[in-house]
Design an enzyme around this catalytic site. Structure first.
Site, PDB file in Angstrom:
ATOM      1  N   ASP A   1       0.862  -1.202   0.000  1.00  0.00           N
ATOM      2  CA  ASP A   1       0.000   0.000   0.000  1.00  0.00           C
ATOM      3  C   ASP A   1       0.890   1.241   0.000  1.00  0.00           C
ATOM      4  OD1 ASP A   1      -2.217   1.845   0.524  1.00  0.00           O
ATOM      5  OD2 ASP A   1      -3.357   0.068   1.103  1.00  0.00           O
TER       6      ASP A   1
ATOM      7  N   HIS B   1       1.883   1.884  -3.257  1.00  0.00           N
ATOM      8  CA  HIS B   1       0.977   2.844  -3.885  1.00  0.00           C
ATOM      9  C   HIS B   1       1.555   4.253  -3.915  1.00  0.00           C
ATOM     10  CE1 HIS B   1      -2.736   0.065  -3.012  1.00  0.00           C
ATOM     11  NE2 HIS B   1      -1.799  -0.532  -3.717  1.00  0.00           N
TER      12      HIS B   1
END
Ligand SMILES: *[C@@H]1O[C@H](CO)[C@@H](O)[C@H](O)[C@H]1NC(C)=O
Ligand SMILES: *[C@@H]1O[C@H](CO)[C@@H](O)[C@H](O)[C@H]1NC(C)=O
Ligand SMILES: *[C@@H]1O[C@H](CO)[C@@H](O)[C@H](O)[C@H]1NC(C)=O
Ligand SMILES: *[C@@H]1O[C@H](CO)[C@@H](O)[C@H](O)[C@H]1NC(C)=O
Ligand SMILES: *[C@@H]1O[C@H](CO)[C@@H](O)[C@H](O)[C@H]1NC(C)=O
Length: 399
Positions: free
Chosen positions: A219, A242
């Site tokens: 993430d 991310h």
């Protein structure tokens, strides 16, 4: 007699004080002396708690040493206030219970209410998250388990250096209410497909630096929540993951402003997004200002430059009602490399509170996709000012 004794002990205390401040002497608290064994099976919870109790009560600076070896450790809170600065030197590897059912709360190792704290030693916090990832239902269950490897709550004047956190069940690190806090040569590692394993989540802080660190997760490498002030991220390698994100913001009432974030001399590799500011539509009011992204290399990154005020995963919002989070004083300078999406620069601002004072400097982003048309930009509700050259051209009027 009583007065003389008092005078002597006061003199002794003064002597100790001067030794510690001149020679930087620390009292050592070795967990092996508190009954820990490095057999890899016995948990060290009791030994660590006992060593912490003594070190924290020490009037001279102290150091807790966890020697090389592998040690199971259960959910634990190590808290102050302590009488003097305290260091934890982790040389070994700590292993969390793999089963989330063994946790009562949402953190594995929590440090809180400390002033003058160092975590060092080259050691590893291994969250053993594999089982928890397979059970993760956070995309449909608001109350899902979120067990975070390391929590720092209200810790000031602190340094975390030469430490690794691996395979956390959820976020790796949560930094809350901290001041003057530095992560240096910090490593975060988890597989690119492990859910919600953000590297460092930071909120309600004043003065946090992340320097010369490597963060690769499933993430956000670093996620920046409300109330973050004066955050410097420099020399960080991010990916997989991310990217580096401010937000998401606007989903809860009463969020504090995010003010003063510098991302400088970083390399982002193979991530879904690069540098991003994300806010929810149909949001509560809020503000983000003084954000500066400079000298960033992108290697095959999706949405390398991204302001997203339409952030709405899993259709959890009314996307047609604009965000009320005001974004202003943002700069993107000297950002270059390759984009894995054709849209390399996406500035999607709110129609209700357009972005203000956005500066775009030298940008050179090339689309690396299979068909490889030229990279493009998309803009709404923003009128940037420019300096230097932009490849692709940013927010150019449609021909
Ligand atoms: C900030 O914290 C560091 C310890 O990491 C300390 O050495 C320094 O003096 C602190 N700075 C201020 C202004 O208190
Ligand atoms: C973080 O870095 C900036 C810029 O180098 C510096 O001014 C600031 O004092 C640093 N803050 C901390 C907490 O070390
Ligand atoms: C940029 O960061 C890297 C670490 O990723 C470091 O080795 C290098 O010295 C930094 N360069 C500058 C100019 O700060
Ligand atoms: C934005 O920057 C200008 C000066 O460049 C300053 O006057 C203004 O207060 C800043 N706005 C915010 C919200 O920080
Ligand atoms: C942009 O980067 C490409 C690839 O590195 C390079 O060939 C090109 O000259 C650069 N363009 C500018 C304007 O710097």
């Amino acid at each position: 007699m009583a007065t003389i004794e008092l005078q002597i002990s006061a003199a002794a205390a003064l002597l100790l004080l001067s030794i510690s401040s001149v020679g930087n002497a620390q009292l050592i608290f070795d967990i092996m002396k508190y009954g820990a064994t490095a057999d890899g099976v016995s948990s060290i919870d009791q030994a660590l708690l006992s060593a912490w109790k003594d070190a924290c009560a020490s009037a001279t600076p102290s150091k807790i040493v966890i020697p090389p070896g592998t040690y199971p450790l259960g959910e634990i809170t190590l808290q102050g206030p302590c009488k003097a600065p305290l260091e934890v030197q982790l040389q070994g590897t700590l292993k969390a219970p793999a089963d989330s059912a063994q946790f009562k709360q949402d953190g594995w190792v929590t440090f809180q209410y400390l002033d003058g704290f160092t975590l060092s030693g080259g050691g590893v916090f291994d969250g053993q998250g594999k089982l928890a990832w397979s059970q993760n239902d956070c995309n449909k269950n608001k109350n899902c388990r979120k067990i975070i490897n390391l929590r720092f709550n209200f810790v000031t004047n602190a340094l975390v250096q030469d430490i690794t956190t691996r395979d956390s069940k959820n976020f790796h690190v949560n930094v809350l209410g901290c001041k003057n806090f530095t992560f240096n040569r910090f490593t975060v590692t988890a597989p690119g497909d492990s859910p919600n394993t953000d590297g460092i989540h930071i909120a309600k802080v004043d003065g946090v630096n992340v320097t010369d660190s490597n963060i690769g997760t499933g993430d956000d490498c670093i996620s920046i929540g409300d109330g973050t002030k004066q955050l410097h991220i420099t020399g960080v390698n991010c990916g997989p993951g991310h990217g580096i994100s401010v937000g998401s913001l606007g989903k809860t009432r009463g969020e504090e402003p995010v003010q003063g974030v510098w991302v400088k001399n970083c390399t982002i590799t193979g991530t879904q997004n690069g540098v991003r500011i994300k806010t929810w539509p149909a949001s509560f009011p809020g503000s983000v200002s003084d954000m500066h992204f400079e000298d960033v290399t992108m290697v095959n990154v999706g949405n390398p430059i991204f302001i997203d005020q339409l952030y709405c995963p899993w259709n959890q919002c009314k996307a047609d009602i604009p965000s009320l989070v005001k974004i202003s004083n943002v700069s993107f300078r000297n950002i270059h490399g390759t984009s894995s999406t054709a849209v390399a620069v996406k500035l999607t601002c709110s129609s209700k509170v357009p972005c203000e004072n956005v500066e775009v400097g030298d940008i050179n982003l090339t689309y690396s996709g299979p068909e490889a048309p030229a990279a493009i930009s998309e803009c709404s509700n923003v009128t940037p000012t420019f300096s230097g050259t932009q490849v692709p051209s940013v927010c150019a009027k449609e021909a």
